[in-house]
Design a protein around this motif. Structure first.
Motif, PDB file in Angstrom:
ATOM      1  N   ILE A  34      -4.056   7.677   9.168  1.00  0.00           N
ATOM      2  CA  ILE A  34      -3.506   7.249   7.882  1.00  0.00           C
ATOM      3  C   ILE A  34      -2.170   7.944   7.668  1.00  0.00           C
ATOM      4  O   ILE A  34      -2.074   9.167   7.760  1.00  0.00           O
ATOM      5  N   MET A  64       0.837  -1.198   0.000  1.00  0.00           N
ATOM      6  CA  MET A  64       0.000   0.000   0.000  1.00  0.00           C
ATOM      7  C   MET A  64       0.874   1.251   0.000  1.00  0.00           C
ATOM      8  O   MET A  64       1.922   1.272   0.632  1.00  0.00           O
ATOM      9  N   ARG A 106      -6.539  -2.600   1.028  1.00  0.00           N
ATOM     10  CA  ARG A 106      -7.132  -3.026   2.277  1.00  0.00           C
ATOM     11  C   ARG A 106      -6.059  -3.426   3.282  1.00  0.00           C
ATOM     12  O   ARG A 106      -4.952  -3.818   2.917  1.00  0.00           O
ATOM     13  N   SER A 107      -6.410  -3.300   4.539  1.00  0.00           N
ATOM     14  CA  SER A 107      -5.488  -3.678   5.610  1.00  0.00           C
ATOM     15  C   SER A 107      -5.634  -5.159   5.922  1.00  0.00           C
ATOM     16  O   SER A 107      -6.486  -5.851   5.346  1.00  0.00           O
ATOM     17  N   LYS A 108      -4.829  -5.633   6.837  1.00  0.00           N
ATOM     18  CA  LYS A 108      -5.023  -6.980   7.345  1.00  0.00           C
ATOM     19  C   LYS A 108      -6.261  -6.981   8.245  1.00  0.00           C
ATOM     20  O   LYS A 108      -6.833  -5.927   8.545  1.00  0.00           O
ATOM     21  N   TYR A 122     -11.636  -5.189   9.028  1.00  0.00           N
ATOM     22  CA  TYR A 122     -10.465  -4.652   8.322  1.00  0.00           C
ATOM     23  C   TYR A 122     -10.856  -3.308   7.716  1.00  0.00           C
ATOM     24  O   TYR A 122     -12.039  -2.956   7.612  1.00  0.00           O
ATOM     25  N   GLU A 179      -3.208  -1.597  18.251  1.00  0.00           N
ATOM     26  CA  GLU A 179      -3.714  -2.962  18.382  1.00  0.00           C
ATOM     27  C   GLU A 179      -3.710  -3.431  19.843  1.00  0.00           C
ATOM     28  O   GLU A 179      -4.506  -4.284  20.223  1.00  0.00           O
ATOM     29  N   GLU A 196     -10.367  -0.364   4.528  1.00  0.00           N
ATOM     30  CA  GLU A 196     -10.123  -0.285   3.088  1.00  0.00           C
ATOM     31  C   GLU A 196     -10.179   1.168   2.637  1.00  0.00           C
ATOM     32  O   GLU A 196     -11.014   1.946   3.119  1.00  0.00           O
ATOM     33  N   SER A 203      -0.521   3.565   5.091  1.00  0.00           N
ATOM     34  CA  SER A 203      -0.820   2.534   6.092  1.00  0.00           C
ATOM     35  C   SER A 203      -1.876   3.042   7.064  1.00  0.00           C
ATOM     36  O   SER A 203      -1.986   4.251   7.310  1.00  0.00           O
ATOM     37  N   PHE A 204      -2.648   2.082   7.568  1.00  0.00           N
ATOM     38  CA  PHE A 204      -3.629   2.388   8.605  1.00  0.00           C
ATOM     39  C   PHE A 204      -2.950   2.163   9.962  1.00  0.00           C
ATOM     40  O   PHE A 204      -2.444   1.073  10.218  1.00  0.00           O
ATOM     41  N   GLN A 205      -2.963   3.157  10.796  1.00  0.00           N
ATOM     42  CA  GLN A 205      -2.358   3.031  12.115  1.00  0.00           C
ATOM     43  C   GLN A 205      -3.447   3.059  13.185  1.00  0.00           C
ATOM     44  O   GLN A 205      -4.189   4.032  13.300  1.00  0.00           O
TER      45      GLN A 205
END
Length: 295
Positions: free
Chosen positions: A222, A197, A276-278, A269, A205, A271, A200-202
């Protein structure tokens, strides 16, 4: 003397046939070079850009192998074998036809000699036929049959072979990752490769934990060179599908989403921009409850 003149004529025809196939060999090398490098560049650049599925990569990989083997066998191996007179080659009659197109004044004489030599004649005519063959062979003795093929004409096919070869070399020196990465994925065609990508999506977690029946706020940031104009959150349903929803936008790079009245763990997830992210897991713990109280 008669036999020597005719034998010399046949030797010259054999030399022409060898040069005929040598000419095909040179042209075949150029064709093969053009085909292999052009086909390879086509699938390598396409794979580098689009990240094909394993099935399509496998098809492209084995198509390239098959095309390369065919080109090498048809354009290079076959002419090499025919130069050594292995397999069927053009006949002296066919060679005479080709020579005749270049030396128009010798075509009829050359074909006539070959026809006379193979014709069925009586003993009375044999001496006359041999004398005629000798005379015509002597007349054709100075004619350089091999000049009917100009090897330099193959230079016109360089325009097909040189460009893809130069592009390949240029990429190999200046952008080797294009060749290396795409080739690696084409060879390992049983593995799924995700396209990197440009952003990244931050999310934190470590904080993806919540209590049952409560709400949970998911903060999304982002980071990257290309920021999508909008993003979506896909939440897994009980039937293993996903429902799509849009998080609230704070600014160009920050969003949030509220998971309301949590009942159980949630898989989701993100998008955006076609990427898309994991999958993430929001763990939901049962809320402590008083089941019995005594004083």
């Amino acid at each position: 003397m008669q036999q020597n003149n005719y034998t010399l004529l046949i030797e010259k025809l054999d030399q022409f046939i060898r040069k005929f196939y040598f000419n095909k060999l040179i042209r075949g090398v150029l064709y093969t070079t053009a085909l292999i490098f052009a086909f390879f560049l086509l699938i390598a650049l396409a794979e580098y850009q689009f990240y094909f599925s394993p099935a399509l990569r496998k098809t492209l990989f084995f198509s390239f192998i098959a095309a390369s083997i065919f080109a090498f066998a048809y354009f290079i191996i076959f002419p090499l074998l025919k130069i050594q007179k292995l397999g069927k080659v053009i006949s002296h009659q066919q060679a005479a036809e080709i020579i005749g197109r270049h030396f128009s004044n010798v075509k009829d004489k050359l074909i006539n000699i070959l026809q006379l030599k193979t014709s069925a004649v009586s003993l009375e005519q044999a001496a006359l036929i041999e004398a005629s063959i000798n005379q015509k062979s002597l007349e054709l003795k100075p004619v350089p049959f091999t000049n009917a093929i100009d090897l330099n004409e193959n230079s016109q096919y360089l325009k097909y072979a040189i460009p893809p070869f130069l592009i390949f070399v240029a990429l190999l020196f200046f952008k080797p990752n294009i060749i290396k990465d795409s080739t690696n994925r084409l060879i390992q065609n049983d593995i799924v490769f995700e396209k990197p990508m440009p952003f990244s999506f931050q999310i934190s977690e470590d904080s993806l934990e919540a209590l049952q029946f409560e709400d949970f706020r998911l903060n999304i940031k982002i980071v990257g060179e290309e920021i999508p104009s909008e993003i979506f959150l896909y939440r897994k349903t009980e039937n293993n599908g996903f429902t799509k929803t849009a998080p609230q936008k704070l600014n160009n790079t920050n969003y949030y989403y509220i998971f309301s009245n949590l009942q159980s763990d949630i898989i989701f997830y993100l998008e955006g921009g076609g990427f898309r992210s994991k999958e993430f897991k929001l763990s939901v713990s049962q809320k402590p409850m008083i089941t019995n109280f005594s004083i």
